[in-house]
Write a protein that holds these residues in place. Structure first.
Motif, short mmCIF file in Angstrom:
data_model
loop_
_atom_site.label_atom_id
_atom_site.label_comp_id
_atom_site.label_asym_id
_atom_site.label_seq_id
_atom_site.Cartn_x
_atom_site.Cartn_y
_atom_site.Cartn_z
N VAL A 1 0.83 -0.72 0.16
CA VAL A 1 0.06 0.10 0.33
C VAL A 1 0.50 1.17 0.10
O VAL A 1 2.31 1.03 0.26
N TRP A 2 0.22 2.75 -0.80
CA TRP A 2 0.49 3.48 -0.49
C TRP A 2 1.56 4.35 0.86
O TRP A 2 0.66 3.73 1.70
N ARG A 3 2.85 4.19 1.14
CA ARG A 3 3.36 4.78 2.35
C ARG A 3 2.28 6.12 2.72
O ARG A 3 2.16 6.02 3.88
N PHE B 1 -1.27 5.01 4.16
CA PHE B 1 -0.98 3.74 5.52
C PHE B 1 -0.45 4.74 6.90
O PHE B 1 -1.29 4.61 7.54
N GLU B 2 0.07 5.84 6.33
CA GLU B 2 0.19 7.18 7.70
C GLU B 2 -0.99 6.79 8.20
O GLU B 2 -0.90 7.93 9.12
N LEU C 1 0.47 2.75 12.64
CA LEU C 1 1.34 2.50 13.69
C LEU C 1 1.23 3.10 14.95
O LEU C 1 2.37 2.87 15.67
N VAL D 1 6.56 2.54 -0.52
CA VAL D 1 5.36 1.12 -0.41
C VAL D 1 5.70 0.39 1.26
O VAL D 1 7.09 0.35 1.40
N VAL D 2 4.52 0.72 1.73
CA VAL D 2 4.75 -0.53 2.69
C VAL D 2 4.27 -1.93 2.58
O VAL D 2 2.92 -1.89 1.36
N MET D 3 3.84 -3.09 3.07
CA MET D 3 3.29 -3.47 3.69
C MET D 3 2.24 -3.60 4.19
O MET D 3 1.32 -2.97 4.79
N ALA E 1 -3.57 3.68 -6.66
CA ALA E 1 -3.52 3.56 -4.88
C ALA E 1 -2.59 4.70 -4.43
O ALA E 1 -1.91 4.35 -4.06
N GLY E 2 -2.13 5.80 -5.50
CA GLY E 2 -1.46 6.88 -4.62
C GLY E 2 -0.17 6.74 -5.67
O GLY E 2 0.58 7.98 -4.54
N VAL E 3 0.34 6.04 -6.21
CA VAL E 3 1.87 6.15 -6.09
C VAL E 3 1.66 4.93 -8.25
O VAL E 3 1.22 4.26 -7.71
N LEU F 1 0.89 1.33 -8.76
CA LEU F 1 0.18 -0.01 -8.18
C LEU F 1 -0.82 0.67 -8.23
O LEU F 1 -1.69 1.77 -7.84
N HIS G 1 8.77 3.90 20.85
CA HIS G 1 7.47 3.49 20.19
C HIS G 1 6.84 4.93 19.95
O HIS G 1 5.69 5.60 18.85
N LEU H 1 8.74 6.89 17.60
CA LEU H 1 8.32 6.00 16.41
C LEU H 1 7.20 7.44 16.08
O LEU H 1 7.04 7.99 14.75
N LEU H 2 6.73 8.05 17.16
CA LEU H 2 5.13 8.75 16.41
C LEU H 2 5.38 9.82 16.60
O LEU H 2 4.94 10.61 15.71
N LEU I 1 7.70 9.98 13.20
CA LEU I 1 5.97 10.62 12.13
C LEU I 1 4.92 11.33 11.49
O LEU I 1 4.25 12.15 11.02
N TRP J 1 11.27 8.64 10.18
CA TRP J 1 10.07 7.23 11.32
C TRP J 1 10.77 5.58 10.52
O TRP J 1 11.31 4.96 11.50
#
Lengths: 303, 303
Positions: free
Chosen positions: A64-66, A69-70, A75, A117-119, B23-25, B28, B95, B98-99, B102, B108
């Motif tokens: 999926v496009w990062r 996802f964000e 997250l 992209v990310v999973m 799908a944004g990119v 994809l 975590h 990480l946030l 983000l 991140w």
């Protein structure tokens, strides 16, 4: 028998029968022709239901496009389950260093950079950007299918790192979202019982991460936002969730700026089917020889 | 019309018709019900051929064990196309950091660590570890299907970042591997021509990386190790490869320690079908309305 022993025994039986094939690491398997025949049957049953509801079917790839996802807040809630894809963007000289590290058993992935992209963590994540803006009065409905990644290596064959999730999703006003969740739970339980599974519905919570997660989980349980359909696979005492029905409230409506026709923030709900888990539950219930399954089950699955 | 204009026009037509969904990119897409109906038909045709040859069918998830991947030599040849999966293994404090990153639009993914799995680059990679050891006298044959990842964002709809590849693979002695490659090329071309596509077979080379790659590509071409089945999608002058037939020599037999029954290093060959590319070629050839396709094509595909 402990859970671990049950997992190991069922895993060994599946591997011995060639229904699954080990792929070097816990939670990763090849799937046999028979396994995939059942998978196809289950997918078609869910798709038929969505089609009858007027849902648009969309299948998405496993990434999926990062940017999407964000915005899902995944997250925040499940950092330990995600997978970020990193790629090589260097030149000949960087490539030489990459290969030196590979040969020396050193950390070659350190030289990579995050991709766009990310999973994919949930099949429905790809849908919400398509809904940004104002919805039609009746909202929108989708059937979505895709591989999801969850980083949780396990010997439980029903806890794969990479598996297919199929969801029937509604986006629109709160009352219709709640009704979609409730109708979908009932439909899913009936569908799975017709395939011979003993199903039970339970209020549940997602495995939110960390200390703050305990509070989130309690709130989710208390508000009964998440219902699961569970069935015994490896353990009768601890049955496995093979479907869930979730009322998201405005969890996706807010970050993806989705509005109902009358200008309110859209709510959403999904009815999610764990395709590999349903397939494993069926092999557990009816035995490892697909040819010997009850005729009405094989007929329903076209397998 | 330049290639770019052709790509854009075909992409726009597919998006307008809802056959693909952005799908944004670049590279994809979501796939529609009609798209997936054709995909299923193509997969079944390839599977029928493999089944007739006595191939074992195995479907693999879109990720592969890092240990398997590192032995395929893919990093040597195509570092620019790979995808390594990185995961979060920290605690509550990590975590929080990480946030913070983000929220601050900072990097991140830097806080992540490489997982045990990477994106699958070719469907057949998952098979070779299963063959380690001594093969039966007749070798082994597989039909394998899986999503592959190639980091090459493009506006060409036929160059997706995530797509399905189905391969019929032989592992055994050199003469049989070469025969499998040649028979498979012929079978595939005939199968695709029956679906209405204008096919041509050409000697080809993989897009090896960097300066050293030029030498590898020339060697591959000269030895005619790779044949492609090409058809016009966006351009008649530059047709698109929708299948390939590859003789690997001992490329996989050596690193995976696969031996023939008489104790020699095994050779292998694969006949690979680009499922999304074939599907796009069919929509290009027969039009975007699946219901209006020639009856014999729809019948062959069961769509």
């Amino acid at each position: 028998m402990t859970d671990d022993q049950s997992f190991e025994e069922f895993q060994r039986r599946l591997l011995d029968a060639g229904i699954l094939v080990g792929a070097g690491v816990d939670g990763l398997y090849g799937r046999s022709r028979d396994f995939e025949a059942v998978v196809t049957g289950v997918i078609n049953l869910v798709d038929d239901w969505g089609h009858g509801l007027g849902a648009t079917r969309l299948d998405f790839p496993p990434v999926v496009w990062r940017g999407t996802f964000e915005r899902t807040n995944y997250l925040e809630s499940f950092p330990n389950l995600i997978g970020s894809i990193h790629v090589f963007t260097g030149d000949d000289r960087d490539h030489a260093e990459l290969l030196r590290r590979l040969d020396g058993n050193k950390d070659w992935p350190e030289l990579l950079t995050p991709a766009d992209v990310v999973m994919s963590s949930a099949a429905c994540h790809s849908l919400y950007p398509l809904c940004t803006g104002t919805l039609p009065a009746e909202g929108r409905r989708f059937t979505v299918l895709g591989y999801c990644f969850r980083h949780e290596p396990s010997i439980d064959p029903a806890r794969m790192q990479s598996f297919r999730m199929q969801e029937v999703v509604y986006v629109g006003d709160p009352a219709a979202a709640l009704a979609h969740r409730d109708d979908g739970l009932e439909y899913g339980l009936t569908m799975l019982e017709r395939l011979g599974l003993d199903m039970e519905a339970v209020a549940a919570n997602d495995p939110f991460f960390g200390r703050a997660g305990t509070v989130l989980a309690a709130g989710q349980l208390q508000q009964e936002l998440k219902m699961e359909g569970v069935t015994p696979i490896c353990s009768v005492e601890r049955p496995t969730a093979i479907m869930s029905a979730n009322y998201h409230q405005d969890h996706f409506g807010v970050p993806f700026a989705i509005e109902t026709a009358d200008g309110k923030v859209a709510h959403s709900a999904c009815v999610a089917f764990g395709i590999e888990r349903i397939t494993l539950a069926l092999f557990h219930r009816h035995g490892l020889d697909l040819g010997a399954w009850p005729a009405h089950v094989r007929e329903a699955l076209g397998a």
